[in-house]
Design an enzyme around this catalytic site. Structure first.
Site, PDB file in Angstrom:
ATOM      1  N   TYR A 144       0.858  -1.197   0.000  1.00 14.23           N
ATOM      2  CA  TYR A 144       0.000   0.000   0.000  1.00 14.23           C
ATOM      3  C   TYR A 144       0.893   1.245   0.000  1.00 14.23           C
ATOM      4  O   TYR A 144       0.762   2.120  -0.860  1.00 14.23           O
ATOM      5  CB  TYR A 144      -0.919  -0.041   1.229  1.00 14.23           C
ATOM      6  CG  TYR A 144      -1.647   1.258   1.522  1.00 14.23           C
ATOM      7  CD1 TYR A 144      -2.748   1.642   0.758  1.00 14.23           C
ATOM      8  CD2 TYR A 144      -1.238   2.102   2.558  1.00 14.23           C
ATOM      9  CE1 TYR A 144      -3.416   2.836   1.021  1.00 14.23           C
ATOM     10  CE2 TYR A 144      -1.902   3.284   2.833  1.00 14.23           C
ATOM     11  CZ  TYR A 144      -2.987   3.651   2.062  1.00 14.23           C
ATOM     12  OH  TYR A 144      -3.653   4.834   2.326  1.00 14.23           O
ATOM     13  N   LYS A 148       1.458   4.050  -2.867  1.00 15.30           N
ATOM     14  CA  LYS A 148       1.017   5.432  -2.586  1.00 15.30           C
ATOM     15  C   LYS A 148       2.173   6.404  -2.889  1.00 15.30           C
ATOM     16  O   LYS A 148       1.944   7.523  -3.326  1.00 15.30           O
ATOM     17  CB  LYS A 148       0.568   5.607  -1.121  1.00 15.30           C
ATOM     18  CG  LYS A 148      -0.730   4.931  -0.743  1.00 15.30           C
ATOM     19  CD  LYS A 148      -1.953   5.464  -1.448  1.00 15.30           C
ATOM     20  CE  LYS A 148      -2.494   6.756  -0.941  1.00 15.30           C
ATOM     21  NZ  LYS A 148      -3.769   7.140  -1.646  1.00 15.30           N
TER      22      LYS A 148
HETATM   23  N1  LIG Z   1      -8.408   6.015   5.967  1.00 14.53           N
HETATM   24  C1  LIG Z   1      -7.241   6.515   6.333  1.00 14.53           C
HETATM   25  O1  LIG Z   1      -6.870   6.516   7.509  1.00 14.53           O
HETATM   26  C2  LIG Z   1      -6.342   7.110   5.302  1.00 14.53           C
HETATM   27  C3  LIG Z   1      -6.677   7.097   3.967  1.00 14.53           C
HETATM   28  N2  LIG Z   1      -5.824   7.684   3.047  1.00 14.53           N
HETATM   29  C4  LIG Z   1      -6.200   7.692   1.633  1.00 14.53           C
HETATM   30  O2  LIG Z   1      -7.490   8.277   1.516  1.00 14.53           O
HETATM   31  C5  LIG Z   1      -8.166   7.755   0.385  1.00 14.53           C
HETATM   32  C6  LIG Z   1      -9.571   7.348   0.792  1.00 14.53           C
HETATM   33  O3  LIG Z   1      -9.485   6.345   1.780  1.00 14.53           O
HETATM   34  P1  LIG Z   1     -10.772   5.786   2.520  1.00 14.53           P
HETATM   35  O4  LIG Z   1     -11.926   6.647   2.248  1.00 14.53           O
HETATM   36  O5  LIG Z   1     -10.346   5.508   3.905  1.00 14.53           O
HETATM   37  O6  LIG Z   1     -10.946   4.395   1.776  1.00 14.53           O
HETATM   38  P2  LIG Z   1     -12.276   3.657   1.247  1.00 14.53           P
HETATM   39  O7  LIG Z   1     -11.874   2.248   0.991  1.00 14.53           O
HETATM   40  O8  LIG Z   1     -13.422   3.914   2.142  1.00 14.53           O
HETATM   41  O9  LIG Z   1     -12.540   4.397  -0.150  1.00 14.53           O
HETATM   42  C7  LIG Z   1     -11.844   4.110  -1.318  1.00 14.53           C
HETATM   43  C8  LIG Z   1     -12.811   4.071  -2.478  1.00 14.53           C
HETATM   44  O10 LIG Z   1     -12.080   3.778  -3.657  1.00 14.53           O
HETATM   45  C9  LIG Z   1     -12.878   2.936  -4.478  1.00 14.53           C
HETATM   46  N3  LIG Z   1     -12.037   2.200  -5.421  1.00 14.53           N
HETATM   47  C10 LIG Z   1     -11.092   1.273  -5.131  1.00 14.53           C
HETATM   48  N4  LIG Z   1     -10.575   0.774  -6.257  1.00 14.53           N
HETATM   49  C11 LIG Z   1     -11.174   1.421  -7.277  1.00 14.53           C
HETATM   50  C12 LIG Z   1     -11.058   1.329  -8.692  1.00 14.53           C
HETATM   51  N5  LIG Z   1     -10.222   0.472  -9.281  1.00 14.53           N
HETATM   52  N6  LIG Z   1     -11.830   2.134  -9.452  1.00 14.53           N
HETATM   53  C13 LIG Z   1     -12.724   2.991  -8.877  1.00 14.53           C
HETATM   54  N7  LIG Z   1     -12.866   3.110  -7.548  1.00 14.53           N
HETATM   55  C14 LIG Z   1     -12.117   2.325  -6.761  1.00 14.53           C
HETATM   56  C15 LIG Z   1     -13.553   2.011  -3.476  1.00 14.53           C
HETATM   57  O11 LIG Z   1     -14.695   1.383  -4.034  1.00 14.53           O
HETATM   58  C16 LIG Z   1     -13.869   2.965  -2.338  1.00 14.53           C
HETATM   59  O12 LIG Z   1     -15.173   3.484  -2.461  1.00 14.53           O
HETATM   60  C17 LIG Z   1      -7.294   6.633  -0.153  1.00 14.53           C
HETATM   61  O13 LIG Z   1      -6.545   7.104  -1.234  1.00 14.53           O
HETATM   62  C18 LIG Z   1      -6.366   6.323   1.002  1.00 14.53           C
HETATM   63  O14 LIG Z   1      -5.122   5.845   0.544  1.00 14.53           O
HETATM   64  C19 LIG Z   1      -4.669   8.288   3.415  1.00 14.53           C
HETATM   65  C20 LIG Z   1      -4.305   8.317   4.728  1.00 14.53           C
HETATM   66  C21 LIG Z   1      -5.075   7.735   5.777  1.00 14.53           C
END
Ligand SMILES: NC(=O)C1=CN([C@@H]2O[C@H](COP(=O)(O)OP(=O)(O)OC[C@H]3O[C@@H](n4cnc5c(N)ncnc54)[C@H](O)[C@@H]3O)[C@@H](O)[C@H]2O)C=CC1
Ligand SMILES: CC(C)=CCC[C@@H](C)[C@H]1CC[C@H]2C3=C(CC[C@]12C)[C@@]1(C)CCC(=O)C[C@@H]1CC3
Length: 345
Positions: A144, A148
């Site tokens: 991951y 990233k």
């Molecule tokens: N949750 C956390 O603590 C942190 C999250 N992030 C980043 O924030 C962003 C959002 O994370 P979250 O909302 O927590 O994750 P999440 O898993 O809730 O949301 C990610 C979304 O991306 C969609 N997705 C995944 N693969 C896809 C694809 N091939 N095509 C289209 N859509 C796709 C999923 O269906 C999901 O709705 C990510 O980039 C993550 O790396 C960064 C730091 C901390």
């Protein structure tokens, strides 16, 4: 002659808009008068003012309709960190991000805001008040993080003032809040299985946990400040609650708020990290025969037992950022939002 419709600067797309952060971002954008296209591999809700486009971000032809007449794109899609699937991370976070950039350029999008992660500089050892100029992790702790890093580099390098395509990356850390599918559910699941009795290390390690609305606010400020004459073009920004807290105090507060006991007994960090590494190797070797997902991965143990908090001075200075919800209020609102995860529910 056909005239090209000038994209409205209040029309934007959110890739990953069905996810935890994405949906909070969409809701706030609507509040601020934007109309929003969501592009995601799944549709998890319906909301007036939002047009959903379901598809894989690795498919440019699927992406283009979601970017029609859009001037601003937020890219916050990623496979969940819990998945250990190298190919999936490479395909979505690296190749997929290249496709997103190409699609933006082709569709005439002017601004791209990426949700990166503060973990791009984390190698499993202490980071205290880390600034954005820390080097990327040379030995990223998991796939991951590895992907990233590449994703962030791709987006920031694509920033081109001459061509009128501007980019910026937001690096949040430890996002929590209502509807989070990761932090509180993993914690409660671990507690329900009787595995939340131990504190890894001496329990004094400080960490950033960031309430989701602060992360959303950082994204919107970055988008609205992104102009060719602004210092933010092509740069990463830490967005945190700016209130580092002991990892184990935060965990205990959430657990106790939901009616579970706080962890009490200490285990040496090196011992738990060594065991997690062994388990991870074992899972890798045995993968062709059996599949099991250890709760204690090396990354999780490192996150639970080291200091990792970041300065958001650059965001304060260039974006005018200041957290809008305190850690105390964020925890209270989060705990309240999970009645079904309470002890005995
Ligand atoms: N949750 C956390 O603590 C942190 C999250 N992030 C980043 O924030 C962003 C959002 O994370 P979250 O909302 O927590 O994750 P999440 O898993 O809730 O949301 C990610 C979304 O991306 C969609 N997705 C995944 N693969 C896809 C694809 N091939 N095509 C289209 N859509 C796709 C999923 O269906 C999901 O709705 C990510 O980039 C993550 O790396 C960064 C730091 C901390
Ligand atoms: C600050 C930050 C980057 C948090 C990210 C969220 C998750 C990585 C954590 C949320 C719940 C945490 C957790 C553990 C590790 C890190 C999390 C998954 C443990 C598995 C650590 C070892 C234990 O004793 C149990 C913990 C359960 C909760």
């Amino acid at each position: 002659m056909a005239t090209r419709v000038r994209p409205s600067n209040k029309r934007c797309a959110v890739i990953g808009g069905s996810g935890f952060l994405g949906r909070h971002l969409v809701e706030k954008l609507l509040d601020r008068g934007y109309s929003v296209s969501v592009f995601d591999i799944r549709q998890s809700y319906e909301l007036s003012g939002v047009t959903f486009h379901q598809g894989d971000l690795c498919d440019k032809q699927a992406l283009l309709p979601a970017m029609k007449d859009v001037s601003l794109v937020f890219h916050c899609a990623s496979p969940a960190p819990a998945s250990d699937d190298r190919r999936l991370f490479e395909r979505v976070n690296i190749q997929g991000t290249r496709t997103v950039i190409q699609a933006c350029i082709e569709a005439g999008v002017q601004k791209l805001v990426l949700t990166s992660s503060a973990s791009v500089v984390f190698e499993g050892t202490d980071i205290k008040n880390g600034r954005e100029d820390l080097p990327y992790a040379k030995k990223p702790i998991d796939y991951y993080t590895e992907t990233k890093i590449e994703q962030e580099k791709l987006v920031l390098e694509a920033c081109d003032k001459e061509k009128g395509f501007l980019t910026v990356a937001i690096r949040p850390h430890g996002i929590f809040g209502p509807r989070d599918p990761q932090l509180v559910p993993i914690l409660v699941d671990t507690a329900r299985r009787g595995k939340m009795k131990f504190i890894i290390g001496d329990g004094t390690n400080l960490v950033d946990f960031t309430f989701v609305e602060n992360v959303v606010y950082g994204h919107i400020l970055a988008a609205e400040r992104l102009r060719s004459d602004s210092p933010i073009c092509g740069k990463p920004y830490h967005i945190t609650n700016d209130e580092p807290v002991r990892f184990w105090d935060f965990m205990s507060e959430v657990l106790v708020g939901l009616g579970y006991a706080a962890p009490r007994y200490h285990l040496p960090y090196a011992l738990v990290y060594g065991l997690a590494l062994l388990l991870w190797l074992l899972a890798l070797i045995l993968r062709p025969l059996v599949s099991f997902k250890p709760t204690f991965t090396p990354m999780r143990v490192a996150l639970a037992g080291t200091h990792h908090y970041y300065s958001c001075d650059r965001a304060k200075q260039d974006l005018g950022y200041k957290p809008v919800v305190s850690l105390k209020d964020g925890i209270a609102r989060t705990v309240q939002s999970y009645p079904h995860l309470r002890q005995g529910a």
